[in-house]
Enzyme design. Structure first.
Site, PDB file in Angstrom:
ATOM      1  N   LYS A  44      49.136  43.956  46.012  1.00 23.10           N
ATOM      2  CA  LYS A  44      50.508  43.440  45.987  1.00 23.10           C
ATOM      3  C   LYS A  44      51.414  44.363  45.157  1.00 23.10           C
ATOM      4  O   LYS A  44      52.606  44.488  45.449  1.00 23.10           O
ATOM      5  CB  LYS A  44      50.523  42.015  45.429  1.00 23.10           C
ATOM      6  CG  LYS A  44      49.941  40.982  46.404  1.00 23.10           C
ATOM      7  CD  LYS A  44      50.828  40.818  47.648  1.00 23.10           C
ATOM      8  CE  LYS A  44      50.335  39.701  48.546  1.00 23.10           C
ATOM      9  NZ  LYS A  44      51.208  39.490  49.735  1.00 23.10           N
ATOM     10  N   TYR A  68      43.384  41.994  44.729  1.00 24.62           N
ATOM     11  CA  TYR A  68      44.546  41.433  45.430  1.00 24.62           C
ATOM     12  C   TYR A  68      45.826  41.812  44.682  1.00 24.62           C
ATOM     13  O   TYR A  68      46.811  42.262  45.293  1.00 24.62           O
ATOM     14  CB  TYR A  68      44.382  39.918  45.514  1.00 24.62           C
ATOM     15  CG  TYR A  68      45.587  39.166  45.989  1.00 24.62           C
ATOM     16  CD1 TYR A  68      45.938  39.158  47.340  1.00 24.62           C
ATOM     17  CD2 TYR A  68      46.375  38.431  45.098  1.00 24.62           C
ATOM     18  CE1 TYR A  68      47.041  38.441  47.783  1.00 24.62           C
ATOM     19  CE2 TYR A  68      47.472  37.715  45.522  1.00 24.62           C
ATOM     20  CZ  TYR A  68      47.817  37.720  46.874  1.00 24.62           C
ATOM     21  OH  TYR A  68      48.906  37.019  47.306  1.00 24.62           O
TER      22      TYR A  68
END
Ligand SMILES: [Zn+2]
Lengths: 418, 393
Positions: A326, A322
């Site tokens: 990002k 994740y």
């Protein structure tokens, strides 16, 4: 006193939309130090490490003792308005289109005299004022003189609205209303006076809690939108793209775990598909139409908000893939910012610490409530910020990264990041 | 701080005032204008390029050249060269530098040249890139250029001293009257106080006739020895005293006084005459507020009392207190760096008995004052010179 902003009239379709112009953006390298602080909403000036002289304009040496140690420090901005003028003529196209334009000369309590854009509610000199540092349409730091005490409708000042992206009477597109954060953002924008709010929701056949409540808000229209589907984005862009003043991308795909605790790349692929490629697809469809409306009168396209994560700045191994998605989105957002700049559309990156939602269940507090993230986004629009780090965790990460990015990487590897 | 007595300017002659007629816009370059000024100077003196062994140049728009490149451009081979980038203070400073070079023998015949062109967009470009501080901290604020800077000052002075637009208007109207007999002035129509007051606002409280009009033009004069001037039968003026100052009073929150206030006692002590002995005064007049400031700071009236002083004089060439006798920049036009020469060249014409317009009767002493370079919030350079009639042969 500033007259309250009126709901914009319907645009005459025969009138040509003006080409966006920008105020002068050339600055010396040393002056960009001010822009770095203004991006986060702070007013900083150089203060000499040796003799404590605060100086302005920024210099390469202390104007008193010639020291080269000139750290940027936050200034309270209080001072005396000693002189004012209202320009009716300008050498620059941007200001030519915007005269009359009010300016002031302020002697800061901190020492130097500064030239400022002067808010309409500041009384004639001599007067006490509070100077703040804002980003102008070109994304460069400028000083603005405000009345020392707040007065009603201050945010509606015509000049000030050139530096801010206040959602009042503006039309906003929130890309995902199915998450708790997305819903909080929609409600906060409605409370802030947004004129219309289009809310995307993927897989419209699945009714999630909260989405139905949003529909009860008079400003809200739900639109089926899947950011992983180029056709879906194209369709929404053709419906509402030319009307969007503010786009808030809340769509994200978030799962825990890093590399060794996960088999295959399916989850990582989904994270990239939503968090990175989703932004890219949105930018390809909505970017050009918003750029074309950078100078469309009172309700011009003004801002693009990306809900990133503090994990974009350094990998948080417990949410490793994740974090990577990002970080990719952050890099792309910088590209978007560069491309939106000529139109004066601000790209705001929001870097929250862990939000108190299902995907961060196992992380210890403090965690941010979705409402706090939403409030931070509205505040960033109102204040015209560019980089926002809401919550204690984000603030701590920011500080530790500034102190020692490498040292912090080691601490994160040891599991002490949050 | 000064321990050694300053040498006087004995033996130096200032001669051959040259004005190349101004135009609002020019397609020529600054090089062209300065070339015309040098040609005019040689013709006026009746000498050739080879007689010139020193050159002093000012021009905003010579870029990327400086005085150095200009020498090859014009085919001049001086043994002494100076480039003075001081805008409205260029004339006084060129005079000081050249005079010392001549006294020291570093040069004997110095051509002092200033000129600029004005293309349709060149003034905006000059303003946009004027200085690092202007680019960082002034131009992004409305891009008003000098109008905005002087609007701040005018607003401040009007509020704190009570001086009015009518008072400033009187200076502008008087200068226009002086300009009507000066053939090179770009403004050729009389100006009434009513027209001044009702002109459109530019940057409150400044209106149209408070502001100079950018234009193209050039000015020149010659600095040499008295012997040379006499041998060439050139009428000349003498230098009685000069001052210059940079970044005066940096602690003042706003520029309500300039470097003249620091140095005027020095100026009059050198000159051996005082403000009351001046037959004409040329102040740097890009805006009337700065003219009035010079009148105060150079001791023609007490600080803060320009209003009463303005109300008690006519400022016309044949009236009381002849001021900016060719009309000043407000009526002649502002030709870039040549604006810093305009007053000095006009004073030379009056002192050598060769005015182009109405003569100031019995002009014996003149004071010329310069001011230049709004780097950030104030003009950094100030200067002044007292000249006297030399030989009018
Ligand atoms: Zn210092």
């Amino acid at each position: 006193m500033t007259a309250p902003l009126q709901r914009p009239k319907r645009k005459n379709p025969v009138v040509k939309t003006r080409h966006p112009t920008l105020p002068p953006w050339t600055r010396s390298r040393v002056a960009l130090g001010m822009t770095a602080a203004a991006a986060e909403g702070r007013f900083e000036l150089q203060r000499c490490e040796q003799c404590a002289t605060v100086q302005y304009p920024p210099r390469e040496a202390c104007c008193r003792c010639l020291s080269e140690e000139l750290p940027w420090v936050e200034i309270d901005g209080l001072g005396d308005l000693i002189s004012q003028t209202t320009l009716l003529h300008s050498h620059d196209l941007y200001f030519r289109e915007r005269v009359p334009w009010r300016l002031g000369m302020v002697r800061l309590d901190a020492g130097p005299t500064v030239v400022v854009h002067l808010h309409g509610d500041v009384t004639a000199p001599p007067a006490r004022v509070r100077v703040a540092c804002k980003l102008d349409k070109a994304g460069m730091a400028v000083l603005v003189g405000f009345p020392q005490e707040d007065v009603p409708n201050m945010a509606d000042d015509r000049q000030l609205r050139e530096f801010t992206c206040d959602p009042k009477f503006r039309r906003v597109f929130v890309t995902d209303g199915k998450t708790a954060t997305g819903q909080a953002v929609v409600r906060a924008l409605a409370a802030a006076g947004a004129e219309l709010i289009w809310v995307g929701h993927a897989e419209p056949w699945k009714r999630v809690p909260g989405l139905v409540d949003l529909q009860a808000l008079p400003q809200v229209t739900l639109l089926p939108l899947d950011v992983t589907d180029p056709r879906s984005i194209k369709e929404v862009a053709s419906q509402v793209g030319p009307k969007v003043d503010i786009l808030v991308n809340t769509a994200e795909y978030h799962r825990a775990y890093g590399i060794s605790t996960r088999a295959g790349t399916d989850i990582a692929r989904m994270e990239m598909d939503v968090n990175y490629l989703g932004l890219l697809r949105l930018a390809q469809e909505f970017g050009p139409v918003m750029k074309a409306r950078g100078a469309d009168g009172q309700s011009s396209a003004v801002a693009w908000v990306n809900l990133l994560s503090i994990f974009a700045l350094s990998n948080f191994p417990a949410h490793g893939t994740y974090s990577a998605s990002k970080a990719a989105a952050l890099s792309l957002a910088q590209c978007l910012r560069a491309e939106m700049k000529p139109a004066g559309v601000r790209v705001i990156n929001v870097f929250p610490g862990p939000i108190d939602d299902e995907w961060n269940q196992l992380l210890p507090p403090p965690k941010l409530s979705p409402q706090a993230v939403a409030n931070a986004i509205v505040a960033a629009l109102r204040d015209g910020l560019e980089d926002v780090y809401p919550g204690d965790v984000a603030q701590e990460w920011r500080t530790r990264l500034k102190e020692s990015a490498k040292g912090f990487e080691r601490e994160l590897a040891a599991g002490s990041g949050t | 701080m000064t321990s050694r007595r300053r040498a006087d300017y004995r033996g130096v002659a200032v001669a051959v005032p040259v004005t190349i007629p101004y135009v609002r816009y020019s397609t020529k370059s600054a090089h062209w204008w300065i070339a015309r000024a040098l040609a005019g100077l040689l013709e006026g003196a009746g000498i050739s390029k080879a007689d010139v062994d020193g050159v002093c140049v000012s021009g905003f728009l010579l870029f990327p050249d400086t005085a150095v490149g200009l020498m090859q451009h014009l085919g001049v081979t001086p043994r002494w060269l100076d480039h003075i980038p001081m805008g409205g203070n260029s004339g006084v400073v060129a005079l000081r530098r050249a005079a010392r070079a001549v006294q020291a023998g570093d040069a004997e015949v110095v051509a002092c040249l200033a000129g600029d062109t004005n293309h349709v967009d060149s003034f905006r470009q000059t303003v946009a890139s004027f200085s690092q501080f202007a680019r960082d901290a002034v131009y992004p604020y409305g891009s008003g250029g000098p109008n905005a800077s002087f609007a701040f000052l005018t607003d401040y002075v009007m509020r704190t001293t009570g001086i009015t637009r009518e008072d400033y208007g009187k200076l502008c109207v008087a200068q226009r009257t002086n300009a009507l007999s000066f053939p090179h002035a770009l403004f050729k129509k009389p100006l009434t106080l009513g027209e001044y007051l009702s002109a459109r606002p530019i940057a409150e409280p400044l209106h149209l006739f408070d502001c100079v009009m950018p234009c193209a033009g050039a000015e020149a004069f010659l600095v040499t020895t008295e012997e040379r001037a006499k041998s060439w039968s050139l009428p000349f003026a003498r230098i009685l005293g000069t001052i210059e100052r940079h970044n005066a009073y940096p602690e003042d929150p706003i520029q309500y006084r300039g470097g003249w206030a620091m140095d005027r006692d020095d100026l009059y002590a050198q000159a051996g005459v005082g403000p009351e002995d001046m037959d004409l005064v040329q102040v740097y007049d890009d805006y009337p507020v700065i003219s009035a400031m010079q009148l105060e700071d150079l001791g023609f009236c007490p600080k803060g009392e320009a209003q009463a002083f303005i109300r008690s004089h006519t400022f016309n060439n044949e009236g009381s207190f002849p001021l900016n006798t060719s009309g000043g920049q407000l009526s002649v036009g502002q030709a870039g760096a040549a604006g810093g020469y305009l007053g000095l060249v006009e004073a030379l014409r009056q002192l050598t008995g060769r005015p182009l317009g109405v003569a100031v009767p019995d002009a014996e002493h003149a004071l010329v004052s310069g001011f230049g370079m709004i780097n950030y919030d104030r003009g950094l350079c100030s200067g002044a010179a007292v000249l006297s009639r030399g030989s009018v042969a």
